[in-house]
Design an enzyme around this catalytic site. Structure first.
Site, mmCIF file in Angstrom:
data_model
loop_
_atom_site.group_PDB
_atom_site.id
_atom_site.type_symbol
_atom_site.label_atom_id
_atom_site.label_comp_id
_atom_site.label_asym_id
_atom_site.label_seq_id
_atom_site.Cartn_x
_atom_site.Cartn_y
_atom_site.Cartn_z
ATOM 1 N N CYS A 1 43.847 -21.011 2.868
ATOM 2 C CA CYS A 1 45.184 -21.400 2.225
ATOM 3 C C CYS A 1 44.632 -23.126 1.436
ATOM 4 O O CYS A 1 45.668 -23.033 0.501
ATOM 5 C CB CYS A 1 46.567 -21.554 2.167
ATOM 6 S SG CYS A 1 47.337 -19.705 3.152
ATOM 7 N N HIS B 1 41.484 -12.007 -10.242
ATOM 8 C CA HIS B 1 41.352 -13.052 -10.578
ATOM 9 C C HIS B 1 41.239 -12.436 -12.123
ATOM 10 O O HIS B 1 42.355 -13.118 -12.970
ATOM 11 C CB HIS B 1 40.094 -13.579 -10.608
ATOM 12 C CG HIS B 1 40.004 -14.140 -8.986
ATOM 13 N ND1 HIS B 1 39.183 -13.062 -8.399
ATOM 14 C CD2 HIS B 1 40.783 -14.887 -8.167
ATOM 15 C CE1 HIS B 1 39.102 -14.075 -6.835
ATOM 16 N NE2 HIS B 1 40.000 -14.137 -6.931
ATOM 17 N N LYS C 1 43.689 -4.371 0.670
ATOM 18 C CA LYS C 1 43.303 -5.647 0.564
ATOM 19 C C LYS C 1 41.823 -6.046 -0.741
ATOM 20 O O LYS C 1 41.168 -5.772 -0.284
ATOM 21 C CB LYS C 1 43.865 -7.273 1.306
ATOM 22 C CG LYS C 1 43.783 -8.584 0.729
ATOM 23 C CD LYS C 1 43.808 -9.410 2.392
ATOM 24 C CE LYS C 1 43.410 -10.561 1.978
ATOM 25 N NZ LYS C 1 44.068 -11.526 2.761
ATOM 26 N N CYS D 1 45.180 -24.494 7.157
ATOM 27 C CA CYS D 1 44.115 -23.562 6.985
ATOM 28 C C CYS D 1 43.719 -23.619 6.267
ATOM 29 O O CYS D 1 43.803 -23.534 4.807
ATOM 30 C CB CYS D 1 45.263 -21.787 6.879
ATOM 31 S SG CYS D 1 44.172 -20.108 6.115
ATOM 32 N N HIS E 1 36.865 -10.974 -8.980
ATOM 33 C CA HIS E 1 36.699 -9.736 -8.979
ATOM 34 C C HIS E 1 38.392 -9.636 -9.810
ATOM 35 O O HIS E 1 38.191 -10.328 -10.727
ATOM 36 C CB HIS E 1 36.932 -9.600 -7.544
ATOM 37 C CG HIS E 1 38.293 -10.604 -6.655
ATOM 38 N ND1 HIS E 1 40.092 -10.323 -7.498
ATOM 39 C CD2 HIS E 1 38.727 -11.047 -5.538
ATOM 40 C CE1 HIS E 1 40.607 -10.776 -6.618
ATOM 41 N NE2 HIS E 1 39.984 -11.184 -5.283
ATOM 42 N N HIS F 1 45.986 -15.104 6.055
ATOM 43 C CA HIS F 1 44.608 -15.277 6.553
ATOM 44 C C HIS F 1 44.097 -15.083 8.075
ATOM 45 O O HIS F 1 43.857 -15.650 8.616
ATOM 46 C CB HIS F 1 43.656 -16.426 6.482
ATOM 47 C CG HIS F 1 44.077 -16.812 5.034
ATOM 48 N ND1 HIS F 1 44.611 -17.533 4.127
ATOM 49 C CD2 HIS F 1 43.420 -16.837 3.690
ATOM 50 C CE1 HIS F 1 44.689 -17.886 2.793
ATOM 51 N NE2 HIS F 1 43.475 -16.732 2.162
ATOM 52 N N CYS G 1 47.716 -17.813 10.333
ATOM 53 C CA CYS G 1 47.790 -17.979 9.380
ATOM 54 C C CYS G 1 48.408 -16.658 8.663
ATOM 55 O O CYS G 1 47.231 -15.788 8.764
ATOM 56 C CB CYS G 1 47.297 -18.563 8.202
ATOM 57 S SG CYS G 1 47.916 -18.148 6.592
ATOM 58 N N LYS H 1 36.126 -9.554 -0.429
ATOM 59 C CA LYS H 1 34.264 -10.100 -0.475
ATOM 60 C C LYS H 1 33.594 -9.103 1.168
ATOM 61 O O LYS H 1 33.042 -8.064 0.888
ATOM 62 C CB LYS H 1 34.310 -11.538 0.167
ATOM 63 C CG LYS H 1 32.343 -11.787 -0.973
ATOM 64 C CD LYS H 1 32.573 -12.678 -0.468
ATOM 65 C CE LYS H 1 30.702 -13.198 -0.128
ATOM 66 N NZ LYS H 1 30.755 -14.563 -0.375
HETATM 67 N N1 MSP Z 1 43.045 -22.614 -6.595
HETATM 68 C C1 MSP Z 1 43.560 -22.166 -6.179
HETATM 69 C C2 MSP Z 1 44.632 -22.850 -7.245
HETATM 70 C C3 MSP Z 1 44.624 -24.057 -8.398
HETATM 71 S S1 MSP Z 1 45.822 -24.034 -9.409
HETATM 72 C C4 MSP Z 1 46.723 -25.528 -9.997
HETATM 73 C C5 MSP Z 1 43.513 -20.984 -5.939
HETATM 74 N N2 MSP Z 1 42.589 -20.035 -6.367
HETATM 75 S S2 MSP Z 1 42.374 -18.744 -6.171
HETATM 76 O O1 MSP Z 1 40.861 -18.533 -7.021
HETATM 77 O O2 MSP Z 1 42.554 -17.996 -4.539
HETATM 78 O O3 MSP Z 1 43.304 -17.921 -7.338
HETATM 79 C C6 MSP Z 1 44.274 -18.006 -6.989
HETATM 80 C C7 MSP Z 1 44.706 -16.865 -8.712
HETATM 81 O O4 MSP Z 1 44.118 -16.001 -8.527
HETATM 82 C C8 MSP Z 1 45.784 -15.731 -7.573
HETATM 83 O O5 MSP Z 1 47.668 -17.260 -8.156
HETATM 84 C C9 MSP Z 1 46.020 -14.911 -8.361
HETATM 85 O O6 MSP Z 1 46.532 -15.400 -9.721
HETATM 86 C C10 MSP Z 1 45.065 -14.607 -8.623
HETATM 87 N N3 MSP Z 1 44.505 -13.324 -7.819
HETATM 88 C C11 MSP Z 1 43.667 -13.665 -7.289
HETATM 89 N N4 MSP Z 1 43.429 -12.604 -6.199
HETATM 90 C C12 MSP Z 1 44.289 -11.390 -6.756
HETATM 91 C C13 MSP Z 1 45.337 -10.050 -6.507
HETATM 92 N N5 MSP Z 1 44.286 -9.009 -5.858
HETATM 93 N N6 MSP Z 1 45.525 -9.681 -7.511
HETATM 94 C C14 MSP Z 1 45.827 -10.137 -9.104
HETATM 95 N N7 MSP Z 1 46.012 -11.736 -8.619
HETATM 96 C C15 MSP Z 1 44.878 -12.104 -7.307
HETATM 97 O O7 MSP Z 1 44.508 -20.201 -5.667
#
Ligand code: MSP
Length: 516
Positions: free
Chosen positions: A130, A21, A310, A127, A18, A147, A144, A313
């Site tokens: 996380c 990311h 926030k 959790c 999304h 979450h 958590c 999904k």
């Molecule tokens: N898989 C772990 C990371 C492992 S790295 C060795 C993880 N993945 S995640 O799919 O949850 O993606 C996390 C990253 O996505 C966050 O650290 C951030 O960089 C980005 N974001 C996810 N949601 C976000 C927002 N709403 N806003 C900005 N960045 C976001 O954690």
């Protein structure tokens, strides 16, 4: 020439990407492109975190049972999304790749050889949101804090533990000696306190049958490596750790791990502790003097909400970054997100604000400037670009080049855009102040000078914009009758007077008006 190794987090594949990311990935793309145009040999890594229980749960929820088919399909979606959004990654690591499994196995054995792995029993909460073990300070009302919609798992299982406590002092010392290791600087204290007060030994494996996915612990098939311990190693496996030492030595240590603020502890405490341990029994992780090669910088950015909520999904607001492609265009989303929040702070994504910035800053300040400058030059300068003139205003461009460079060296795409937009506003003001359409009757030579300055400035801004808004940069080049080489170098392009006289094509709007 230096080398530059930049990474994004690897993303869970329990869902599609999304815009949150996309933000991390876009910022990384800006910095990778910037280092390439500076002439740095650059390696930009992204990928997917696949050995996670939440991926298994998502697969089951989707009514599927073939895990590797699910992971493959989802990893494909992530990779395709980044391709479609113009992300210039050099490699895409999947934690189910053979090369990664080899790297994790080698790393585990090195940590083991350092005497830092012991068997124990984990009794406590976990959790899956996380993918982390939780202690009381992370829990409110038995949930958590991050979450609250998910029940915590109560675990009581045999685990292998990592002797993190051994590295507490070394971590604090490293952080104190390296001002640039944790950015933004405000986060440094938070991490220091966390290490001082909470960092100790922790579990680095799970029971294989309980998790349903994962890399087997070397020598004990009943256990799989804890997903974060496995995932962090992706930064090594993608560049040859465990498969090609020469390549690995060329790229490690990473220059920048770009992360969201949610995962900074993993990157600034757990990850360096793991490296400090493994390095004692793995030469490639140490420099010639015997020091462990730790990442040079971890820079954490803030989080986006979507229209105040926030992004999730279940709320139905997890928007695909490609959604805006056919309306505003990808560069508009890129511009909007990069500009909307000061890097490091939180912010809100709102369609209204996107529209406002599109219309005012992209359409008016930049688009109209290009359009009217070209139209006037075609009219007042024999159909195109006049001959080069010396112009006092070129120092301003030099200064902006300097400021944009400094901003991007500090990972601040937001500040770089600010510097460029100030310059664009100045160029617009020059047209308003000098009124070339009137001046042409009295002093056509001066109008040619003004036109040359404006056109050459537009070329400079197109070059400076390349890492930030690559498609727009390309379009400005085309508008000037030029081609933008993919191997363009700033030091060759940012030379005053490179724009040669010649015809200008008829201009078309860069950012057409969009009615809502
Ligand atoms: N898989 C772990 C990371 C492992 S790295 C060795 C993880 N993945 S995640 O799919 O949850 O993606 C996390 C990253 O996505 C966050 O650290 C951030 O960089 C980005 N974001 C996810 N949601 C976000 C927002 N709403 N806003 C900005 N960045 C976001 O954690």
């Amino acid at each position: 020439m230096s080398r530059y190794y930049i990474t994004t987090p690897i993303y869970y594949v329990n869902d599609k990407p999304h815009i949150g990311h996309a933000y991390t990935t876009m910022v990384a793309d800006v910095l990778a492109r910037f280092h390439r145009v500076r002439g740095d040999e650059t390696f930009f890594l992204t990928g997917t975190d696949e050995n996670s229980q939440k991926n298994v749960q998502a697969m089951e929820k989707a009514g599927e049972s073939d895990l590797s088919a699910y992971l493959e399909r989802m990893a494909g979606i992530w990779q395709q999304t980044w391709r479609d959004t113009g992300i210039s990654f050099d490699d895409f690591i999947r934690t189910t790749d053979e090369r990664h499994i080899k790297a994790v196995t080698r790393f585990w054995k090195a940590v083991q050889a350092s005497g830092d792995i012991y068997e124990g029993e984990y009794v406590g909460k976990y959790c899956t949101g996380c993918e982390a073990f939780k202690n009381d300070s992370d829990i409110i009302d038995d949930r958590c804090v991050l979450h609250p919609n998910k029940a915590l798992d109560e675990l009581k299982e045999k685990n292998y533990f990592f002797r993190g406590s051994r590295y507490r002092e070394s971590l604090l010392e490293f952080i104190d000696q390296h001002d640039d290791f944790i950015l933004p600087a405000e986060r440094k204290n938070e991490i220091r306190n966390y290490i001082k007060d909470h960092f100790g030994d922790f579990s680095i494996s799970r029971e294989a049958k309980a998790v349903g996915v994962g890399i087997p612990v070397p020598g004990d098939e009943s256990q799989v490596v804890y997903v974060w311990f496995d995932a962090l190693i992706n930064y090594l496996s993608a560049i040859g750790y465990g498969t090609d030492d020469a390549v690995f030595t060329k790229w490690w240590p990473a220059d920048l791990h770009l992360v969201g603020k949610d995962i900074i502890k993993f990157h600034c405490a757990i990850w360096p502790a793991m490296l400090l341990s493994a390095a004692q029994h793995d030469d490639v992780l140490r420099d010639k003097s015997g020091k462990t090669l730790l990442p040079k910088r971890v820079h954490a950015h803030g989080f986006f909400t979507m229209d105040g909520q926030k992004i999730s999904k279940s709320l139905g607001n997890a928007i695909d970054p490609r959604e805006f492609e056919s309306s505003y265009g990808l560069d508009a989303v890129r511009y909007y997100m990069l500009r909307e929040i000061s890097f490091g702070s939180d912010g809100d994504f709102s369609r209204t604000r996107l529209h406002e910035r599109y219309t005012a800053e992209l359409g008016n300040t930049l688009g109209n400037l290009v359009q009217r400058t070209i139209a006037m030059s075609r009219k007042y300068c024999d159909g195109g670009i006049p001959a080069i003139v010396e112009w006092d205003g070129k120092e301003d461009l030099e200064k902006r080049r300097h400021d944009v460079t400094e901003a991007l060296l500090a990972d601040r795409a937001d500040l770089a855009l600010e510097v460029i937009w100030e310059g664009l506003m100045k160029a617009n003001k020059l047209i308003e102040d000098t009124q070339p359409f009137k001046l042409v009757k009295e002093d056509p030579e001066q109008v040619k000078q003004i036109m040359y300055w404006l056109l050459e400035s537009l070329r400079w801004y197109a070059v400076l914009l390349y890492p930030l808004l690559p498609t727009t940069s390309q379009k400005i080049f085309h508008a000037l009758g030029l081609d933008l080489s993919q191997n363009m170098r700033w030091d060759e392009e940012l030379v005053w007077g490179k724009l040669a006289s010649g015809p200008l094509p008829e201009p078309t709007p860069l950012f057409p008006r969009i009615e809502v």
